[in-house]
Scaffold this motif. Structure first.
Motif, PDB file in Angstrom:
ATOM      1  N   ASP A  81      53.783 -33.159  52.920  1.00 42.39           N
ATOM      2  CA  ASP A  81      54.982 -33.986  53.084  1.00 42.39           C
ATOM      3  C   ASP A  81      54.965 -34.656  54.453  1.00 42.39           C
ATOM      4  OD1 ASP A  81      55.598 -33.022  50.656  1.00 42.39           O
ATOM      5  OD2 ASP A  81      57.131 -31.617  51.326  1.00 42.39           O
ATOM      6  N   THR A  82      54.686 -33.846  55.473  1.00 40.22           N
ATOM      7  CA  THR A  82      54.416 -34.402  56.796  1.00 40.22           C
ATOM      8  C   THR A  82      53.307 -33.562  57.404  1.00 40.22           C
ATOM      9  OG1 THR A  82      55.956 -32.976  57.982  1.00 40.22           O
ATOM     10  CG2 THR A  82      56.838 -35.068  57.182  1.00 40.22           C
ATOM     11  N   ALA A  83      52.560 -34.152  58.302  1.00 41.66           N
ATOM     12  CA  ALA A  83      51.472 -33.436  58.950  1.00 41.66           C
ATOM     13  C   ALA A  83      51.237 -34.028  60.324  1.00 41.66           C
ATOM     14  CB  ALA A  83      50.198 -33.534  58.109  1.00 41.66           C
ATOM     15  N   GLU A  84      50.858 -33.162  61.234  1.00 38.01           N
ATOM     16  CA  GLU A  84      50.619 -33.617  62.605  1.00 38.01           C
ATOM     17  C   GLU A  84      49.458 -32.836  63.191  1.00 38.01           C
ATOM     18  OE1 GLU A  84      54.424 -34.384  65.270  1.00 38.01           O
ATOM     19  OE2 GLU A  84      54.774 -32.920  63.706  1.00 38.01           O
ATOM     20  N   ARG A  85      48.745 -33.451  64.112  1.00 35.23           N
ATOM     21  CA  ARG A  85      47.721 -32.723  64.840  1.00 35.23           C
ATOM     22  C   ARG A  85      48.403 -31.920  65.949  1.00 35.23           C
ATOM     23  NH1 ARG A  85      42.674 -34.539  63.755  1.00 35.23           N
ATOM     24  NH2 ARG A  85      42.566 -36.558  62.708  1.00 35.23           N
ATOM     25  N   ALA A  86      47.808 -30.774  66.247  1.00 34.99           N
ATOM     26  CA  ALA A  86      48.417 -29.899  67.253  1.00 34.99           C
ATOM     27  C   ALA A  86      48.605 -30.632  68.573  1.00 34.99           C
ATOM     28  CB  ALA A  86      47.556 -28.660  67.447  1.00 34.99           C
ATOM     29  N   GLU A  87      47.609 -31.418  68.961  1.00 34.96           N
ATOM     30  CA  GLU A  87      47.687 -32.055  70.274  1.00 34.96           C
ATOM     31  C   GLU A  87      48.740 -33.173  70.313  1.00 34.96           C
ATOM     32  OE1 GLU A  87      45.112 -31.624  68.358  1.00 34.96           O
ATOM     33  OE2 GLU A  87      43.700 -33.302  68.352  1.00 34.96           O
ATOM     34  N   ASP A  88      49.241 -33.581  69.140  1.00 32.85           N
ATOM     35  CA  ASP A  88      50.256 -34.630  69.119  1.00 32.85           C
ATOM     36  C   ASP A  88      51.674 -34.076  69.178  1.00 32.85           C
ATOM     37  OD1 ASP A  88      48.257 -36.436  68.917  1.00 32.85           O
ATOM     38  OD2 ASP A  88      48.350 -36.609  66.736  1.00 32.85           O
ATOM     39  N   ILE A  89      51.800 -32.777  69.005  1.00 32.69           N
ATOM     40  CA  ILE A  89      53.136 -32.192  68.992  1.00 32.69           C
ATOM     41  C   ILE A  89      53.585 -31.933  70.421  1.00 32.69           C
ATOM     42  CG2 ILE A  89      54.576 -30.289  68.169  1.00 32.69           C
ATOM     43  CD1 ILE A  89      52.525 -29.847  65.962  1.00 32.69           C
ATOM     44  N   ASP A  90      54.737 -32.434  70.758  1.00 36.15           N
ATOM     45  CA  ASP A  90      55.320 -32.188  72.069  1.00 36.15           C
ATOM     46  C   ASP A  90      56.098 -30.882  71.969  1.00 36.15           C
ATOM     47  OD1 ASP A  90      56.876 -32.089  74.283  1.00 36.15           O
ATOM     48  OD2 ASP A  90      57.215 -34.263  74.363  1.00 36.15           O
ATOM     49  N   LYS A 136      48.114 -24.630  72.792  1.00 38.55           N
ATOM     50  CA  LYS A 136      48.157 -24.539  74.236  1.00 38.55           C
ATOM     51  C   LYS A 136      47.452 -23.267  74.718  1.00 38.55           C
ATOM     52  CE  LYS A 136      51.906 -24.444  77.008  1.00 38.55           C
ATOM     53  NZ  LYS A 136      53.311 -24.745  77.292  1.00 38.55           N
ATOM     54  N   LYS A 137      47.751 -22.189  74.021  1.00 37.26           N
ATOM     55  CA  LYS A 137      47.255 -20.895  74.451  1.00 37.26           C
ATOM     56  C   LYS A 137      45.736 -20.793  74.284  1.00 37.26           C
ATOM     57  CE  LYS A 137      48.551 -16.523  72.970  1.00 37.26           C
ATOM     58  NZ  LYS A 137      49.481 -15.891  72.047  1.00 37.26           N
ATOM     59  N   ARG A 138      45.305 -21.126  73.107  1.00 42.71           N
ATOM     60  CA  ARG A 138      43.889 -20.947  72.815  1.00 42.71           C
ATOM     61  C   ARG A 138      43.045 -22.075  73.333  1.00 42.71           C
ATOM     62  NH1 ARG A 138      42.399 -18.889  67.096  1.00 42.71           N
ATOM     63  NH2 ARG A 138      41.558 -20.974  67.095  1.00 42.71           N
ATOM     64  N   GLY A 139      43.706 -23.207  73.541  1.00 39.29           N
ATOM     65  CA  GLY A 139      42.934 -24.371  73.919  1.00 39.29           C
ATOM     66  C   GLY A 139      41.888 -24.634  72.868  1.00 39.29           C
ATOM     67  N   VAL A 140      42.368 -24.872  71.663  1.00 43.73           N
ATOM     68  CA  VAL A 140      41.465 -25.053  70.532  1.00 43.73           C
ATOM     69  C   VAL A 140      40.361 -26.033  70.894  1.00 43.73           C
ATOM     70  CG1 VAL A 140      41.298 -25.914  68.186  1.00 43.73           C
ATOM     71  CG2 VAL A 140      43.263 -24.556  68.866  1.00 43.73           C
ATOM     72  N   ARG A 141      39.128 -25.617  70.639  1.00 44.80           N
ATOM     73  CA  ARG A 141      38.003 -26.482  70.981  1.00 44.80           C
ATOM     74  C   ARG A 141      37.984 -27.633  70.001  1.00 44.80           C
ATOM     75  NH1 ARG A 141      34.995 -21.011  70.431  1.00 44.80           N
ATOM     76  NH2 ARG A 141      36.700 -20.963  68.979  1.00 44.80           N
ATOM     77  N   THR A 142      38.599 -28.684  70.417  1.00 47.68           N
ATOM     78  CA  THR A 142      38.803 -29.763  69.463  1.00 47.68           C
ATOM     79  C   THR A 142      37.489 -30.302  68.964  1.00 47.68           C
ATOM     80  OG1 THR A 142      39.150 -31.109  71.390  1.00 47.68           O
ATOM     81  CG2 THR A 142      41.079 -30.564  70.066  1.00 47.68           C
ATOM     82  N   GLY A 143      37.464 -30.576  67.701  1.00 46.37           N
ATOM     83  CA  GLY A 143      36.245 -31.020  67.056  1.00 46.37           C
ATOM     84  C   GLY A 143      36.024 -32.501  67.215  1.00 46.37           C
ATOM     85  N   ARG A 144      35.036 -32.981  66.539  1.00 43.52           N
ATOM     86  CA  ARG A 144      34.589 -34.357  66.695  1.00 43.52           C
ATOM     87  C   ARG A 144      35.692 -35.390  66.578  1.00 43.52           C
ATOM     88  NH1 ARG A 144      30.639 -33.567  61.995  1.00 43.52           N
ATOM     89  NH2 ARG A 144      32.068 -31.859  61.695  1.00 43.52           N
ATOM     90  N   PRO A 145      36.473 -35.340  65.474  1.00 41.57           N
ATOM     91  CA  PRO A 145      37.343 -36.489  65.276  1.00 41.57           C
ATOM     92  C   PRO A 145      38.536 -36.537  66.215  1.00 41.57           C
ATOM     93  CG  PRO A 145      37.376 -34.999  63.381  1.00 41.57           C
ATOM     94  CD  PRO A 145      36.636 -34.317  64.450  1.00 41.57           C
ATOM     95  N   THR A 146      38.863 -35.416  66.848  1.00 39.58           N
ATOM     96  CA  THR A 146      40.107 -35.399  67.597  1.00 39.58           C
ATOM     97  C   THR A 146      39.966 -35.815  69.045  1.00 39.58           C
ATOM     98  OG1 THR A 146      39.714 -33.056  67.881  1.00 39.58           O
ATOM     99  CG2 THR A 146      41.319 -33.700  66.211  1.00 39.58           C
TER     100      THR A 146
END
Lengths: 148, 304
Positions: A81-90, A136-146
């Motif tokens: 219905d809605t979706a967001e990338r983690a890094e886009d969420i304030d 924020k905590k894990r600092g997800v190792r963002t993959g290629r597309p992000t």
């Protein structure tokens, strides 16, 4: 190992489209992790996070607010219905939205239908917040597309 | 200056002003069209995928079990969701749409079925009233529909009424955005769901990203979680909503491009008119001068 195609779409846009190794999603029946050659499955999506791994190191985290997921052996489609990338969420704003939803839930619930609607809203905001904090905590190792 | 040429000059001035206005409206519509088109394109992939999923599902389930799939034996009451515009000045946009609706009602149901419309957009409402079609609801249409949530009230109402057997069939009438110069009014059945490949809605074959269709026949098993009924109950209203949302977006893109072209034509016509009037003005002016010279010449000739 073989990868499979993952698409995450909302009515407004295509959020994600890539080949991935595995994807963890939360359905109404609980969390599942999908690997290639999964048995065909159609399930209801619960508000929560979607964690995608591209290979051993790269991953991507997203928040979705319910929808439908269709899994076929070589592809997976998340109709959110809605979706967001983690890094886009304030995070601050997500917290604010959650509080607002909570307040509304406490004060303005008159009938069952409205209650269900606000509970869903609340769940969605909770999921967003969770994803933002985890990112924020894990600092997800963002993959290629992000990170490009 | 004689009266005739003064009149012409006044008209030229007013046409010039009109031309400025139509030019400005053309530019505004062009900007809105660009926005609307990008939104249509980005939401098409969602509706495509939803349809793909439905087509996969119907092969694996008994479609007669769910009320959304059951074809009525006799069609008595039909509802049409009419998606039009709020404003005019977009050529024959609304008129062709309403004509198409009336025609398709006549063709598909010659045995006089009871038809009601649910309108979205004021122009469609006025046209429906003019043609004496019964109006059950009128939804406010935003200039730009921000998200699929904006049209949720419409889809909610029609699914509820359909399940309550108020209508036997529900259609949506909208204008398909083929390209910026071609828009086609189209009437499409929403409910009961016809599980066939939908060639029209959002399917102006966008050649490049045509994905190969996956056949699900080979999969013996197809799991539904929690169960078939619950998945369908959650999914099918969503399908209706998506289709209406897509129709609204298509109509919006069509509206703005129709208006842009109407305004471009008006601007061109104003330009032609100014040219004609300028010619007429110059002729009148020249005639006046010639007349004055003739008078002077005649006057001096009389004195000699």
């Amino acid at each position: 190992m073989k990868n499979f195609k993952l698409k995450i779409v909302t009515p407004e846009k295509v959020l994600f489209e890539d080949e991935v190794l595995q994807a963890s999603i939360s359905t109404t029946m609980g969390q599942i992790t999908v690997l290639p050659n999964h048995i065909p499955l159609v399930s209801q999506l619960a508000p929560g996070e979607v964690l995608v791994r591209f290979n051993g190191t790269d991953e991507s985290l997203m928040a979705v607010s319910g929808g439908i997921v269709e899994i076929l052996p070589d592809q997976m489609v998340i109709l959110a219905d809605t979706a967001e990338r983690a890094e886009d969420i304030d995070e601050a704003r997500a917290e604010e939205a959650r509080k607002k939803a909570e307040e509304v839930l406490k004060t303005k619930t008159t009938d069952a239908e409205q209650f269900a609607m606000f509970t869903a809203l609340m769940e969605k905001e909770m999921a967003r917040l969770r994803v933002a904090r985890k990112y924020k905590k894990r600092g997800v190792r963002t993959g290629r597309p992000t990170n490009q | 200056m004689p009266q005739a040429s003064r009149d012409i000059q006044r008209r030229i001035k007013s046409v010039k002003n009109t031309k400025k206005i139509t030019k400005a409206m053309e530019l505004v519509s062009a900007a809105k069209m660009r926005k609307a088109v990008s939104r249509v394109l980005s939401s098409r992939s969602y509706s495509d995928l939803v349809w793909d999923t439905v087509l996969h599902l119907v092969k694996k389930i008994d479609t007669n079990k769910h009320p959304f799939f059951i074809e009525p034996k006799k069609v008595k009451k039909v509802a049409v969701v009419l998606i039009s515009t709020n404003r005019g000045l977009c050529g024959s946009f609304n008129a062709t749409l309403v004509n198409k609706v009336i025609k398709s009602i006549e063709i598909h149901h010659p045995e006089r079925v009871e038809t009601s419309v649910i309108t979205c957009g004021t122009k469609g409402r006025d046209e429906a009233r003019r043609h004496n079609i019964s109006l059950v609801a009128d939804f406010h249409k935003e200039d730009i529909t921000a998200s699929s949530e904006d049209i949720r009230p419409i889809s909610h109402m029609i699914t509820k009424d359909f399940l309550a057997k108020k209508y036997d069939k529900v259609f949506v009438a909208y204008t398909d955005f083929m390209s910026s110069i071609k828009q086609v009014p189209h009437v499409k059945q929403l409910l009961p769901i016809v599980p066939e490949i939908d060639e029209r809605l959002g399917h102006i074959k966008h050649g490049k990203d045509k994905v190969e269709k996956i056949s699900v026949d080979s999969f013996a098993e197809f799991i539904f979680e929690p169960d078939t009924r619950q998945v369908l109950d959650a999914f099918l209203p969503r399908l209706v909503e998506v289709q209406i949302y897509q129709s609204v977006l298509e109509s919006e893109a069509s509206e703005h491009s129709a208006r842009m072209f109407a305004m471009r034509n008006a601007t061109d016509a104003a330009g032609d008119m100014i040219d004609d009037l300028t010619l007429a003005y110059n002729q009148a002016r020249q005639a006046g001068i010639t007349g004055e010279i003739a008078e002077i010449a005649a006057g001096s000739a009389a004195l000699e």
